[in-house]
Write a protein that holds these residues in place. Structure first.
Motif, PDB file in Angstrom:
ATOM      1  N   ARG A  42     -69.976  52.054  10.093  1.00 18.11           N
ATOM      2  CA  ARG A  42     -70.557  51.089  11.024  1.00 18.11           C
ATOM      3  C   ARG A  42     -69.441  50.199  11.581  1.00 18.11           C
ATOM      4  N   TYR A  43     -69.509  49.920  12.899  1.00 19.35           N
ATOM      5  CA  TYR A  43     -68.443  49.157  13.549  1.00 19.35           C
ATOM      6  C   TYR A  43     -68.377  47.739  12.996  1.00 19.35           C
ATOM      7  N   ASN A  44     -67.155  47.355  12.648  1.00 16.02           N
ATOM      8  CA  ASN A  44     -66.910  46.003  12.160  1.00 16.02           C
ATOM      9  C   ASN A  44     -65.549  45.583  12.707  1.00 16.02           C
ATOM     10  N   ARG A  45     -65.521  44.478  13.422  1.00 13.11           N
ATOM     11  CA  ARG A  45     -64.288  44.057  14.095  1.00 13.11           C
ATOM     12  C   ARG A  45     -63.164  43.801  13.100  1.00 13.11           C
ATOM     13  N   ASP A  46     -63.479  43.148  11.991  1.00 12.79           N
ATOM     14  CA  ASP A  46     -62.450  42.868  10.987  1.00 12.79           C
ATOM     15  C   ASP A  46     -61.905  44.162  10.381  1.00 12.79           C
ATOM     16  N   LEU A  47     -62.816  45.119  10.145  1.00 13.59           N
ATOM     17  CA  LEU A  47     -62.384  46.395   9.577  1.00 13.59           C
ATOM     18  C   LEU A  47     -61.437  47.125  10.523  1.00 13.59           C
ATOM     19  N   VAL A  48     -61.748  47.105  11.818  1.00 15.02           N
ATOM     20  CA  VAL A  48     -60.886  47.767  12.812  1.00 15.02           C
ATOM     21  C   VAL A  48     -59.513  47.101  12.845  1.00 15.02           C
ATOM     22  N   GLU A  49     -59.499  45.773  12.808  1.00 15.42           N
ATOM     23  CA  GLU A  49     -58.224  45.048  12.849  1.00 15.42           C
ATOM     24  C   GLU A  49     -57.370  45.360  11.624  1.00 15.42           C
ATOM     25  N   THR A  50     -57.977  45.325  10.444  1.00 15.01           N
ATOM     26  CA  THR A  50     -57.209  45.640   9.226  1.00 15.01           C
ATOM     27  C   THR A  50     -56.748  47.094   9.225  1.00 15.01           C
ATOM     28  N   THR A  51     -57.580  47.995   9.771  1.00 16.56           N
ATOM     29  CA  THR A  51     -57.198  49.413   9.835  1.00 16.56           C
ATOM     30  C   THR A  51     -55.987  49.606  10.744  1.00 16.56           C
ATOM     31  N   LEU A  52     -55.987  48.949  11.908  1.00 13.38           N
ATOM     32  CA  LEU A  52     -54.846  49.082  12.830  1.00 13.38           C
ATOM     33  C   LEU A  52     -53.573  48.511  12.218  1.00 13.38           C
ATOM     34  N   ASN A  53     -53.684  47.358  11.557  1.00 13.09           N
ATOM     35  CA  ASN A  53     -52.510  46.782  10.887  1.00 13.09           C
ATOM     36  C   ASN A  53     -52.002  47.714   9.786  1.00 13.09           C
ATOM     37  N   ALA A  54     -52.938  48.291   9.025  1.00 11.83           N
ATOM     38  CA  ALA A  54     -52.538  49.212   7.952  1.00 11.83           C
ATOM     39  C   ALA A  54     -51.864  50.455   8.522  1.00 11.83           C
TER      40      ALA A  54
END
Length: 199
Positions: A80-92
């Protein structure tokens, strides 16, 4: 935008590029270029062709077993889309890429360590077994030096010739200007009689 990897050589296949081959069982194979497609149709083993990534990994020329490589695997798990999850994924992703590149450089340095010493030892062995090579090298160096000296001499002579021509041009220009001043000017007047008048 999804970037596929070539089924044969494992290089990236960008959208709008490459060839897609669909087998009778509906399995898709993506190829980066016709070279890979033709080799696949000829049933060649990519681990035996030196230009493929499979060969490089099998031969130990590239990093094959590392924890950073597991992150690049494709996972079809719906999240499920989550803005914080996307941001942490891109940083990772960026951090993992940095780590992977650093480990690849270290792997390459370890693999190449000792190459200079081995090359030097093989060169010494070659010279010891073939001493005439040194004489040939001396002759080559002497010929090269003679050519360089001849080139410099030719250049110096050309410069001297150019200087002499410049001096002659200066002298001839002065003489021409003196002759022009000494000669009387003749002017042709056009009239019915066509007479020449001198001043």
């Amino acid at each position: 935008m999804r970037i596929y990897s070539c089924h044969f050589c494992s290089s990236p296949v960008y959208p709008g590029h490459g060839i897609t081959f669909v087998r009778n069982d509906a399995k898709e194979f993506k190829f980066c270029r016709s070279k890979c497609h033709k080799n696949f149709k000829q049933r060649r083993n990519p681990r035996k062709l030196k230009w493929t990534k499979a060969f490089r990994k099998a031969a130990g020329k590239e990093l094959a077993v590392d924890s950073t490589l597991t992150f690049a695997k494709r996972r079809n798990v719906p999240v499920r889309y989550n803005r914080d999850l996307v941001e942490t994924t891109l940083n990772a992703m960026s951090r993992i890429e940095e780590i992977r590149q650093r480990r690849e450089r270290a792997f390459y340095k370890n693999r190449m360590r000792g190459n200079k010493e081995r090359a030097l030892a093989s060169d010494k062995k070659l010279v010891e077994s073939n001493p005439e090579l040194l004489k040939m090298r001396d002759v080559e160096l002497r010929i090269k030096e003679e050519k360089r000296i001849a080139r410099e001499e030719r250049k110096r002579q050309e410069e001297e010739a150019a200087d002499q021509q410049d001096e002659e041009m200066d002298v001839s220009e002065e003489e021409e200007s003196e002759q022009e001043q000494e000669e009387p000017q003749t002017i042709l007047l056009k009239n019915k009689r066509r007479n020449k008048v001198k001043f």
